[in-house]
Design a protein around this motif. Sequence first.
Motif, PDB file in Angstrom:
ATOM      1  N   HIS A 437     -63.698  32.736  71.540  1.00  0.00           N
ATOM      2  CA  HIS A 437     -64.182  33.839  72.389  1.00  0.00           C
ATOM      3  C   HIS A 437     -64.765  34.947  71.508  1.00  0.00           C
ATOM      4  O   HIS A 437     -64.250  35.261  70.432  1.00  0.00           O
ATOM      5  N   SER A 438     -65.843  35.557  71.979  1.00  0.00           N
ATOM      6  CA  SER A 438     -66.561  36.559  71.178  1.00  0.00           C
ATOM      7  C   SER A 438     -65.723  37.796  70.880  1.00  0.00           C
ATOM      8  O   SER A 438     -65.987  38.517  69.909  1.00  0.00           O
ATOM      9  N   THR A 439     -64.695  38.064  71.692  1.00  0.00           N
ATOM     10  CA  THR A 439     -63.837  39.229  71.430  1.00  0.00           C
ATOM     11  C   THR A 439     -62.837  38.979  70.305  1.00  0.00           C
ATOM     12  O   THR A 439     -62.143  39.903  69.869  1.00  0.00           O
ATOM     13  N   ASN A 445     -61.647  33.774  65.737  1.00  0.00           N
ATOM     14  CA  ASN A 445     -63.006  33.240  65.823  1.00  0.00           C
ATOM     15  C   ASN A 445     -63.697  33.385  64.466  1.00  0.00           C
ATOM     16  O   ASN A 445     -64.492  34.295  64.250  1.00  0.00           O
ATOM     17  N   SER A 450     -70.830  33.798  69.406  1.00  0.00           N
ATOM     18  CA  SER A 450     -70.966  34.691  70.552  1.00  0.00           C
ATOM     19  C   SER A 450     -71.795  33.967  71.605  1.00  0.00           C
ATOM     20  O   SER A 450     -73.017  33.881  71.509  1.00  0.00           O
ATOM     21  N   SER A 451     -71.096  33.416  72.605  1.00  0.00           N
ATOM     22  CA  SER A 451     -71.755  32.651  73.655  1.00  0.00           C
ATOM     23  C   SER A 451     -71.193  33.062  75.004  1.00  0.00           C
ATOM     24  O   SER A 451     -70.022  32.792  75.300  1.00  0.00           O
ATOM     25  N   ASP A 455     -67.551  32.037  76.582  1.00  0.00           N
ATOM     26  CA  ASP A 455     -66.618  33.104  76.962  1.00  0.00           C
ATOM     27  C   ASP A 455     -66.150  32.946  78.397  1.00  0.00           C
ATOM     28  O   ASP A 455     -64.951  33.013  78.699  1.00  0.00           O
TER      29      ASP A 455
END
Length: 531
Positions: A437-439, A445, A450-451, A455
């Motif tokens: 997850h981008s967060t 990660n 970043s997708s 997500d």
Amino acid sequence: MTKRLRFFYLFALAFFRKNFRLAARAVIFALFTFVFFTLTFKGIWLPFGQRLWLSLEKTTYTEGVVGSVKSLNPLFETTEAESELNTLVFRSLTRLDKSGKLQLDLAESIQEVTPTEYVFKLKKNVFWHDGKNFTAGDVVYTVESSQDAKLATTAKTVFKDIKIEKIDDYTVKFKLREPFAPFLSQTTVGIIPAHIPLSSYKPIGTGNFRVADFTPEKLVLSNGRLDLVFRFYMSAERAVLALKQGEVKALGGLEKKDLEQLAGFSNYQLYSKTMPTRLTAVFFNTKAEAVSDKLVRQALSYATAKSSLIKVADGGSVIAAGPLASGNSLQVAEKEHFPFDLSKAAILLDKAGWKLEKGKRTKDGKHLSLTLTTAVSDQYQSLAKEIGKSWSILGIDYQVLSLQPGEMDQAIKDTQFQLVLTTEAINFDPDQYVLWHSTQVRQGNLTVLSSPKVDKLLEDARKRNDNAFRKEKYAEFVRILADESPAIFLYYPTYNWLVNKKVSNIRLDRFVTPADRFQNASEWKIPRFAI
């Protein structure tokens, strides 16, 4: 001699005939005294007798461990070795079996009241190694300690945003801020005692073995009949030497090179098991210029011969087709999206603008140059070399950067790499929010992926405790992740464990992680004083 014995016999017989009443009274008094003292001081004599008997029955097993063990506390464990040893000393509310299914441990039952409330009934008549009763207070203390912002607990993320309430001495309620489908799989964290504050902490658990001795050089765990002695070595080479010299009688985590060195030791038995929750992969830094284009990442995936890597590694590992654990708990199917094909790899590189000029992949006057970061171990070095063979055929400039363990950890943490070859621990539950997850950049990660699609799938799949729904979401997640290609998933590695043949009755039928090699240690058969 015969005359003397006959004399003493006749003398004793005459004495008892003449003093029968006195002799009878003396015998009765002696019996009464023995019974009185036995009943009165049984708390001293019986345990002493038991300890004496157990000491005569006790056997010892000695194993080498690579690395140091600084913490015997499941809330602060940072290494594989600490995790393994904590499992022997501490029990948890639940545990996972070899198929990833949840089994009760300290919990007697679990009730899902609502999607955000779970009630755990705890087992009674469970005792800490110091004799104190295990109760709900211990569970509350463990959870709240893990959440303490002042403490650097590694279990902090497990119980994040979760409240715990003691209902009675053997019942607790967990309240989640929002529905979280993988919650129950997180309750495998070891429980620590509330009556021993962390400020004066001692490793006292409820597991099968108690801590008998703990120094920087060794750890001794005991269950009364068996002592497990773990000797710590700072390098794999030193540990292998200790095995050769007889300092230890078992050693785990052996690489192919080690097994070749020890092939002539016929008095040892090799146990090998695939680790379904360990995944060896090449992870891309998706923000690094050279591999920021997914076409390049896909090309490199096609150009990686996994079957050759298996042979280089240990020959017994299982090829991975995706990011999930082998035999994941929802049985989400994974297929190989990038079978070895140098022709397809070349086409994708051309499409990405990296044309072959004078034997080199060139774009805008620059050569495609890649640096693979990995650990200094012989196995990783061999893998890195094998990976480079096919990549170099495509005209890619390729080099390997070898780092020590501490340097490697820092490079991953700071994303100071183009590509990194390493092995990650994953869960049986297919929830991989932390990894992709981008967060979670700079947390789990490590590819900086970043997708929005990834997500959304990860967020939705963890909100409903519906296996069919989750399985559908994760199947789509696997497909989207393959298209993004943030990593080349290579294989699930093999755990190799060499043990002296004098140790018998070892069972590995429930093996998932290395700690499971001790699953039936209490039933091992070891000749006294032999190990």
